[in-house]
Design a protein around this motif. Structure first.
Motif, mmCIF file in Angstrom:
data_model
loop_
_atom_site.group_PDB
_atom_site.id
_atom_site.type_symbol
_atom_site.label_atom_id
_atom_site.label_comp_id
_atom_site.label_asym_id
_atom_site.label_seq_id
_atom_site.Cartn_x
_atom_site.Cartn_y
_atom_site.Cartn_z
ATOM 1 N N ARG A 80 -21.510 8.104 33.955
ATOM 2 C CA ARG A 80 -21.819 9.301 34.317
ATOM 3 C C ARG A 80 -21.284 9.549 35.779
ATOM 4 N N ARG A 81 -20.322 10.132 36.315
ATOM 5 C CA ARG A 81 -19.514 10.170 37.417
ATOM 6 C C ARG A 81 -20.440 11.108 38.429
ATOM 7 N N GLY A 82 -20.523 10.560 39.666
ATOM 8 C CA GLY A 82 -21.156 11.461 40.691
ATOM 9 C C GLY A 82 -20.054 11.077 41.902
ATOM 10 N N MET A 83 -20.173 12.207 42.868
ATOM 11 C CA MET A 83 -19.407 12.317 44.026
ATOM 12 C C MET A 83 -20.453 12.410 45.253
ATOM 13 N N VAL A 84 -20.221 11.860 46.382
ATOM 14 C CA VAL A 84 -20.592 11.851 47.735
ATOM 15 C C VAL A 84 -19.644 12.084 48.852
ATOM 16 N N LEU A 85 -20.393 13.158 49.872
ATOM 17 C CA LEU A 85 -19.641 13.441 50.936
ATOM 18 C C LEU A 85 -20.129 12.292 52.084
ATOM 19 N N VAL A 86 -19.340 12.099 53.030
ATOM 20 C CA VAL A 86 -19.971 11.161 54.521
ATOM 21 C C VAL A 86 -19.282 11.896 55.628
ATOM 22 N N THR A 87 -20.136 12.283 56.560
ATOM 23 C CA THR A 87 -19.952 12.834 57.734
ATOM 24 C C THR A 87 -19.381 11.811 58.805
ATOM 25 N N THR A 114 -30.928 15.031 37.082
ATOM 26 C CA THR A 114 -31.233 13.450 36.791
ATOM 27 C C THR A 114 -31.495 13.508 35.383
ATOM 28 N N GLN A 115 -32.444 14.142 34.760
ATOM 29 C CA GLN A 115 -32.955 14.053 33.439
ATOM 30 C C GLN A 115 -32.364 14.903 32.330
ATOM 31 N N SER A 116 -31.264 15.444 32.736
ATOM 32 C CA SER A 116 -30.406 16.541 32.107
ATOM 33 C C SER A 116 -29.352 15.437 30.924
ATOM 34 N N ALA A 117 -29.499 16.094 29.833
ATOM 35 C CA ALA A 117 -28.508 15.222 29.100
ATOM 36 C C ALA A 117 -27.112 15.917 28.918
ATOM 37 N N ASP A 118 -26.963 17.034 29.825
ATOM 38 C CA ASP A 118 -25.736 17.928 29.610
ATOM 39 C C ASP A 118 -24.722 17.132 30.258
ATOM 40 N N ALA A 119 -23.450 17.021 29.511
ATOM 41 C CA ALA A 119 -22.334 16.432 29.898
ATOM 42 C C ALA A 119 -21.529 17.174 30.904
ATOM 43 N N ALA A 120 -21.712 18.526 31.136
ATOM 44 C CA ALA A 120 -21.075 19.214 32.067
ATOM 45 C C ALA A 120 -21.310 18.893 33.493
ATOM 46 N N LEU A 121 -20.692 19.686 34.323
ATOM 47 C CA LEU A 121 -20.932 19.171 35.997
ATOM 48 C C LEU A 121 -22.274 19.801 36.225
ATOM 49 N N GLN A 122 -23.207 19.306 37.013
ATOM 50 C CA GLN A 122 -24.190 19.721 37.531
ATOM 51 C C GLN A 122 -24.132 19.062 38.943
ATOM 52 N N THR A 123 -24.827 20.055 39.700
ATOM 53 C CA THR A 123 -24.705 19.539 41.362
ATOM 54 C C THR A 123 -26.141 19.952 41.928
ATOM 55 N N SER A 124 -26.698 19.205 42.581
ATOM 56 C CA SER A 124 -27.919 19.603 43.645
ATOM 57 C C SER A 124 -27.607 18.853 44.908
ATOM 58 N N GLN A 147 -20.135 14.050 32.670
ATOM 59 C CA GLN A 147 -19.490 12.525 31.850
ATOM 60 C C GLN A 147 -18.174 13.233 31.616
ATOM 61 N N VAL A 148 -17.393 12.421 32.146
ATOM 62 C CA VAL A 148 -15.716 12.222 32.199
ATOM 63 C C VAL A 148 -15.476 11.169 31.892
ATOM 64 N N GLY A 149 -15.844 10.246 31.326
ATOM 65 C CA GLY A 149 -15.505 8.949 31.067
ATOM 66 C C GLY A 149 -15.184 8.184 32.165
ATOM 67 N N PHE A 150 -14.214 7.246 32.411
ATOM 68 C CA PHE A 150 -14.147 6.525 33.753
ATOM 69 C C PHE A 150 -12.819 7.073 34.644
ATOM 70 N N PRO A 202 -24.582 4.186 35.080
ATOM 71 C CA PRO A 202 -24.691 3.747 33.614
ATOM 72 C C PRO A 202 -25.948 4.611 32.855
ATOM 73 N N TYR A 203 -25.287 5.424 32.231
ATOM 74 C CA TYR A 203 -26.158 6.316 31.240
ATOM 75 C C TYR A 203 -26.502 6.207 30.039
ATOM 76 N N LEU A 204 -27.663 6.589 29.685
ATOM 77 C CA LEU A 204 -28.205 6.459 28.291
ATOM 78 C C LEU A 204 -29.038 7.709 28.005
ATOM 79 N N ASP A 205 -28.927 8.251 26.624
ATOM 80 C CA ASP A 205 -29.566 9.397 26.501
ATOM 81 C C ASP A 205 -31.006 9.652 26.579
ATOM 82 N N ASP A 206 -31.692 8.516 26.528
ATOM 83 C CA ASP A 206 -33.284 8.819 26.571
ATOM 84 C C ASP A 206 -33.370 8.586 28.015
#
Length: 394
Positions: free
Chosen positions: A226-233, A253-263, A282-285, A322-326
């Motif tokens: 499950r891919r994530g991105m971070v900005l650094v000032t 963090t608790q969502s099972a949605d594969a689409a993009l989520q940001t907070s 979730q976009v693979g590697f 490393p993501y698992l559905d539960d």
């Protein structure tokens, strides 16, 4: 012969190697890349209880929160002042809502956490601004979590690995796992690009790559990236003193949605930079850094701290959780293949849960008391374990 092989030289693998080696076992850690260059190098080093609701993962996080200070002290004593500090900081967390709709759910969630043993303090807007003077005035609710902590993840992982080496563990990099060696229905080793390696037990701690490696070994589990991105000032005087995030983060963090989520998740580092996250998809590697994702992350961060609108961004990076559905880490013996043990699936909580994962794994593998009930984390009976087609043939 090596008694235990640990696959994965990230922080979870390092913690497992340290605990097992300190209990007197010959441990070999293997990784296809350099140490601490996967997920452990692409995260923020969170040791959080604030983002977990009542249940098994929160119990594991509370156990980890209790043992981290002792581990940090042990590492400092073992490795001395010449080894880089792990930058352990009891900075605390502040979770805020900026909409009327988000206020009551945040307060209710904190009440549930308090009932489960978390120090979750609902604070007024004035108290929130005493904690964070530059926080937006547009607050509808805020909760302070003094138990939330931080480490520098690479430094902490390397310290755990150095401690493992001092206890006799060996680390080999540039070793890719190709398959498992099975005799009499038991895993007795692995085939690799550097030859065959045999052992009494194999611990799979390859983070988001555990799904791929487990399939090669012959006992696949559904761990996905499950891919994530971070900005650094760039560096600046400290103006953010806690880990601060909006209430949407818990849902993401608790969502099972594969689409993009940001907070919005914002915090300062010891070096003076500000880390700004977060995203989940979730976009693979796929390692692509997407500008539209960074734009959304930045927009939400500025909504929390308006002064960041003028802050120069030094870089952006991405990584895979490393993501698992539960949403529970996988810790324990594989019921389909004796000799195989798992320590993976922590998603964004692997840094914080690494040391207690190692304790839980060691209790299951070697015997002895466990820090929490191990049952919810074991592979047996969980949907994440791919069913064995032979299981229903009897």
């Amino acid at each position: 012969m090596t008694e235990i092989i640990v696959i994965g030289a990230g922080i979870v693998g390092a913690a497992c190697a340290r605990t097992l080696a300190r209990r007197g076992h010959r441990v070999l850690v293997v990784d296809r890349g350099p140490t601490m260059t996967g997920t452990s190098a692409s995260c923020e080093g969170n040791l959080l209880v604030s983002d977990k609701g009542p249940g098994a993962e929160l119990e594991l996080a509370l156990a980890a929160n209790a043992c981290w200070p002792d581990v940090v002290a042990e590492l400092a004593d073992e490795l001395g002042e010449s080894f880089p500090a792990v930058e352990f900081e009891k900075k605390g967390g502040l979770v805020v809502a900026t909409t009327e709709a988000g206020a009551q759910p945040l307060i209710d969630f904190a009440a549930e956490q308090r009932a489960a043993g978390v120090d979750a303090r609902v604070v007024t807007a004035q108290e929130a601004h005493e904690l964070e003077p530059d926080l937006t005035p547009d607050l509808t609710a805020a909760v302070y979590y003094p138990q939330d902590c931080q480490v520098q993840p690479v430094a902490a992982g390397e310290a755990l690995l150095a401690s493992a080496r001092r206890a006799g563990a060996e680390v080999r990099t540039g070793v890719e796992v190709l398959g498992g060696i099975v005799r009499d229905d038991r895993l007795v080793g692995i085939t690799t690009t550097r030859g065959d390696l045999t052992a009494d037990a194999v611990v799979l701690a390859a983070g988001p790559w555990s799904g791929e490696v487990s399939e090669r070994i012959g006992a696949p589990v559904l761990v996905r990236p499950r891919r994530g991105m971070v900005l650094v000032t760039t560096r600046m005087p400290h103006r953010i003193f806690h880990k601060v995030y909006d209430g949407d983060y818990v849902g993401a963090t608790q969502s099972a949605d594969a689409a993009l989520q940001t907070s919005s998740v914002v915090e300062s580092t010891a070096a003076g930079t500000v880390l700004i996250g977060s995203s989940r998809e979730q976009v693979g590697f796929d390692p692509s850094i997407r500008v539209e994702v960074l734009r959304e992350i930045a927009r939400k961060a500025v909504a929390l701290f308006p002064f960041l609108a003028a802050a120069p961004v030094m870089r952006a990076y991405g990584g895979f959780r490393p993501y698992l559905d539960d949403h529970l880490p996988l810790i324990g013996q594989d019921p389909r293949l004796r000799g195989l043990w798992h320590a993976s699936g922590h998603e964004g909580a692997g840094i914080g849960l690494s040391v207690v994962t190692a304790q839980l794994l060691a209790a299951d593998l070697l015997g002895g008391p466990a820090p929490v009930d191990p049952t919810p984390f074991r592979p047996s009976g969980r949907p994440l374990a791919v069913p064995d087609p032979k299981a229903g043939a009897a």
